[in-house]
Scaffold this motif. Structure first.
Motif, PDB file in Angstrom:
ATOM      1  N   SER A 107       0.885  -1.428   0.172  1.00 56.41           N
ATOM      2  CA  SER A 107      -0.035  -0.038   0.179  1.00 56.41           C
ATOM      3  C   SER A 107       0.833   1.363  -0.041  1.00 56.41           C
ATOM      4  O   SER A 107       0.373   2.447  -0.537  1.00 56.41           O
ATOM      5  CB  SER A 107      -1.053  -0.006   1.137  1.00 56.41           C
ATOM      6  OG  SER A 107      -0.258   0.227   2.499  1.00 56.41           O
ATOM      7  N   MET A 108       1.900   1.171   0.457  1.00 57.45           N
ATOM      8  CA  MET A 108       2.998   2.182   0.514  1.00 57.45           C
ATOM      9  C   MET A 108       4.053   2.543  -0.506  1.00 57.45           C
ATOM     10  O   MET A 108       4.054   3.553  -0.968  1.00 57.45           O
ATOM     11  CB  MET A 108       3.915   2.135   1.863  1.00 57.45           C
ATOM     12  CG  MET A 108       3.070   2.399   2.986  1.00 57.45           C
ATOM     13  SD  MET A 108       2.299   3.852   3.384  1.00 57.45           S
ATOM     14  CE  MET A 108       1.346   3.771   4.909  1.00 57.45           C
ATOM     15  N   MET A 109       4.252   1.364  -1.094  1.00 54.33           N
ATOM     16  CA  MET A 109       5.127   1.351  -2.244  1.00 54.33           C
ATOM     17  C   MET A 109       4.712   2.188  -3.541  1.00 54.33           C
ATOM     18  O   MET A 109       5.473   2.833  -4.066  1.00 54.33           O
ATOM     19  CB  MET A 109       5.546  -0.165  -2.592  1.00 54.33           C
ATOM     20  CG  MET A 109       6.390  -0.757  -1.490  1.00 54.33           C
ATOM     21  SD  MET A 109       6.222  -2.605  -2.013  1.00 54.33           S
ATOM     22  CE  MET A 109       7.170  -2.696  -3.411  1.00 54.33           C
ATOM     23  N   THR A 110       3.603   2.028  -3.939  1.00 52.96           N
ATOM     24  CA  THR A 110       3.224   2.452  -5.256  1.00 52.96           C
ATOM     25  C   THR A 110       3.066   4.211  -5.152  1.00 52.96           C
ATOM     26  O   THR A 110       3.517   4.919  -5.931  1.00 52.96           O
ATOM     27  CB  THR A 110       2.021   1.906  -5.736  1.00 52.96           C
ATOM     28  OG1 THR A 110       2.242   0.626  -6.181  1.00 52.96           O
ATOM     29  CG2 THR A 110       1.371   2.723  -7.143  1.00 52.96           C
ATOM     30  N   PRO A 111       2.254   4.675  -4.047  1.00 52.71           N
ATOM     31  CA  PRO A 111       2.008   6.097  -3.930  1.00 52.71           C
ATOM     32  C   PRO A 111       3.412   6.746  -3.660  1.00 52.71           C
ATOM     33  O   PRO A 111       3.672   7.940  -3.987  1.00 52.71           O
ATOM     34  CB  PRO A 111       0.924   6.031  -2.824  1.00 52.71           C
ATOM     35  CG  PRO A 111       0.774   4.879  -2.280  1.00 52.71           C
ATOM     36  CD  PRO A 111       1.296   3.809  -3.323  1.00 52.71           C
ATOM     37  N   VAL A 112       4.072   6.264  -2.680  1.00 50.68           N
ATOM     38  CA  VAL A 112       5.257   6.724  -2.044  1.00 50.68           C
ATOM     39  C   VAL A 112       6.172   6.882  -3.292  1.00 50.68           C
ATOM     40  O   VAL A 112       7.113   7.722  -3.515  1.00 50.68           O
ATOM     41  CB  VAL A 112       5.860   6.259  -0.795  1.00 50.68           C
ATOM     42  CG1 VAL A 112       7.175   6.723  -0.509  1.00 50.68           C
ATOM     43  CG2 VAL A 112       4.860   6.340   0.325  1.00 50.68           C
ATOM     44  N   ALA A 113       6.459   5.681  -4.309  1.00 50.81           N
ATOM     45  CA  ALA A 113       7.030   5.783  -5.182  1.00 50.81           C
ATOM     46  C   ALA A 113       6.837   6.925  -6.133  1.00 50.81           C
ATOM     47  O   ALA A 113       7.886   7.514  -6.684  1.00 50.81           O
ATOM     48  CB  ALA A 113       7.151   4.645  -5.737  1.00 50.81           C
ATOM     49  N   ARG A 114       5.585   7.133  -6.520  1.00 49.79           N
ATOM     50  CA  ARG A 114       5.185   8.202  -7.332  1.00 49.79           C
ATOM     51  C   ARG A 114       5.502   9.793  -6.861  1.00 49.79           C
ATOM     52  O   ARG A 114       5.933  10.455  -7.266  1.00 49.79           O
ATOM     53  CB  ARG A 114       3.798   8.040  -7.631  1.00 49.79           C
ATOM     54  CG  ARG A 114       3.267   7.300  -8.684  1.00 49.79           C
ATOM     55  CD  ARG A 114       1.634   7.068  -8.926  1.00 49.79           C
ATOM     56  NE  ARG A 114       1.218   5.885  -9.624  1.00 49.79           N
ATOM     57  CZ  ARG A 114       0.167   5.810  -9.971  1.00 49.79           C
ATOM     58  NH1 ARG A 114      -0.868   6.360  -9.372  1.00 49.79           N
ATOM     59  NH2 ARG A 114      -0.323   4.659 -10.525  1.00 49.79           N
ATOM     60  N   LEU A 115       5.351   9.625  -5.367  1.00 52.32           N
ATOM     61  CA  LEU A 115       5.757  10.958  -4.758  1.00 52.32           C
ATOM     62  C   LEU A 115       7.129  11.357  -5.072  1.00 52.32           C
ATOM     63  O   LEU A 115       7.582  12.291  -5.122  1.00 52.32           O
ATOM     64  CB  LEU A 115       5.440  10.880  -3.067  1.00 52.32           C
ATOM     65  CG  LEU A 115       5.415  12.145  -2.523  1.00 52.32           C
ATOM     66  CD1 LEU A 115       4.937  13.154  -3.073  1.00 52.32           C
ATOM     67  CD2 LEU A 115       5.354  11.774  -1.087  1.00 52.32           C
ATOM     68  N   ALA A 382       1.310  17.100  -3.807  1.00 47.60           N
ATOM     69  CA  ALA A 382       1.823  16.037  -4.516  1.00 47.60           C
ATOM     70  C   ALA A 382       1.538  14.653  -3.692  1.00 47.60           C
ATOM     71  O   ALA A 382       1.181  13.791  -4.102  1.00 47.60           O
ATOM     72  CB  ALA A 382       3.276  15.948  -4.707  1.00 47.60           C
ATOM     73  N   GLY A 383       1.791  14.518  -2.402  1.00 50.91           N
ATOM     74  CA  GLY A 383       1.462  13.346  -1.501  1.00 50.91           C
ATOM     75  C   GLY A 383       0.042  13.076  -1.492  1.00 50.91           C
ATOM     76  O   GLY A 383      -0.383  11.995  -1.686  1.00 50.91           O
TER      77      GLY A 383
END
Length: 471
Positions: A107-115, A382-383
């Motif tokens: 759950s954290m990998m994709t959105p934080v990677a984009r951020l 962005a976050g």
């Protein structure tokens, strides 16, 4: 453009995206080993999706509070621990809990990677960088089934999860050493009420749709949790208007470019979520192919997705977001509908050609839509943008699978026949139509929308879309 950042992020996301589908072909073997049945084991698939849905909303706050790089590395670590727990599970309950732990990391990998990517990349290079993240998101689900079938058949299902350990460790080391330390946003106090409501909303909708489309429990449970999720979502809308810093800032939807990117992308993902569900079923149940043969055919779409990476920047610079997104939405829907004409006698080369073109169109659409999300959004928001995009992505993919399953069941019930060519043909045509509707939200955008990111200039004039420069 410095490719180090997107490459490091892409490797981690490929691992997460592939793992989310690789388990599907291995369910019978896992079920036999832990003394349960494959239908009950589908709870493990649902547990992963629910965990992802619950914790995505908090990803933006976590990145601002503890630092995006630190959260990303921790997320990979949690995912690896969940993988080890899956490989060593000896009961249904243990396996479901292990998949839930994996979902917390995912759950954290994709959105934080984009951020990380958005904050570390100049807007003029964002399309090229975003293409590297789009490819694993599309290739992973295509690679998963054949890889899962091969490992389960010739090695052991345990290695489906254990293989994540060396990849994850390497990913953590690479991320820690190569990713930059970025300035943190203003986290503030966490919105606990908003986190609870948004988590229940996303999890309820995803769980409900998953149970309805992949019945591991009586459908009444799916409809009940779906209703709970919708009610929680309505309560969250009310809550978000009353607090200063909601966990998900719905005020971003006042931006027409952001609104079009999210709504259009969600409609398109319904088709993208349905297609990987429909194709293997048609190939195996309709055409009599083995899981491995089916996986090798669906894998053809990966070549189109990878090929897109070399054309995305040039295509958007010449056509602009509006033209490219409208065109790829309509064409992508058409190529999904073309699958309705497939039969057991259709030459393999023809099927492969259609899937390659379809993979190219889907990859180009997602690269464009994902970049457009941030075209008019400053770094301070962005976050929030990444979290909202990730939540809507999970819900729309679950909607796609539920839509496809519902159409197949409806046709079979109406015709009184088992799943056959007619059911799959109707499903592909309807899913293709829904996918093409993704063009509608982009019709209202000006031709030069997001040109700061795409580099497109309509008629040689400056863009009317303003963006806060990346820090």
């Amino acid at each position: 453009m410095n490719r180090t950042i997107p490459l490091v992020l892409a490797v981690a996301l490929f691992m997460e995206q592939m793992d989310s589908t690789v388990i599907a072909t291995s369910l019978p073997a896992i079920a036999a080993d832990i003394d349960t049945n494959p239908i009950a084991l589908k709870l493990a698939l649902t547990a992963y999706l629910v965990s992802v849905a619950i914790f995505i909303p908090i990803s933006a706050w976590m990145a601002d509070r503890f630092g995006a790089k630190r959260v990303f590395c921790t997320a990979i670590g949690v995912f690896v621990l969940g993988s080890i727990a899956c490989a060593t599970a000896s009961s249904l309950g243990g396996f479901v809990l292990a998949r839930f732990l994996q979902g917390m990391g995912g759950s954290m990998m994709t959105p934080v990677a984009r951020l990380l990517l958005v904050r570390a990349t100049p807007r003029s290079n964002l399309v090229s960088a975003m293409a590297w993240l789009t490819v694993p998101a599309l290739v992973g689900p295509l690679v998963g089934p054949p890889v899962g079938g091969f490992i389960t058949t010739f090695v052991s299902w345990h290695w489906i999860f254990l293989i994540n350990v060396p990849i994850g460790v390497a990913g953590i080391c690479a991320a820690w050493l190569l990713l930059p330390e970025l300035e943190r946003g203003i986290a503030g106090r966490i919105d606990f009420a908003g986190f609870a409501l948004s988590g229940m909303a996303a999890a309820g909708i995803v769980f409900g749709l998953s149970v309805v489309s992949l019945p591991a429990l009586p459908p009444v449970f799916g409809f009940a949790t779906l209703a709970l999720g919708i009610c929680s979502g309505l309560l969250y809308f009310r809550h978000a208007r009353r607090v200063e810093r909601p966990i998900l800032d719905l005020g971003l939807f006042r931006n027409p470019v952001f609104r079009a990117a999210i709504s259009g992308g969600s409609l398109f993902r319904i088709g993208a979520g349905a297609t990987p569900f429909l194709l293997p079923l048609m190939f195996q149940l309709g055409f009599g192919l083995s899981p491995f043969q089916s996986g090798m055919l669906t894998f053809a779409g990966a070549f189109g997705a990878i090929g897109m990476k070399f054309f995305a920047s040039t295509t958007l610079r010449k056509g602009g977001f509006r033209t490219v997104l409208i065109s790829t939405a309509i064409a992508g829907g058409i190529f999904i509908g073309v699958a309705a004409a497939f039969t057991a006698e259709t030459p393999a080369w023809m099927i492969i050609a259609v899937l390659i073109v379809g993979g190219f169109l889907r990859s180009l659409f997602f690269t464009s839509a994902n970049a457009l999300v941030f075209a008019d959004i400053g770094d301070d928001k962005a976050g929030q943008a990444t979290a909202i995009a990730a939540v809507t992505q999970q819900i729309s993919i679950a909607l796609g699978v539920a839509l496809a399953g519902g159409i197949l069941e409806g046709v079979a019930m109406f015709s009184g026949d088992t799943l056959g060519a007619t059911a799959f043909a109707i499903a592909f045509v309807l899913v293709g139509l829904v996918t093409s509707l993704a063009a509608l939200p982009f019709l209202a955008l000006p031709p030069d929308a997001g040109s700061t990111v795409s580099g497109h200039r309509s008629g040689g004039v400056n863009s009317r879309s303003q963006v806060v420069p990346a820090k």
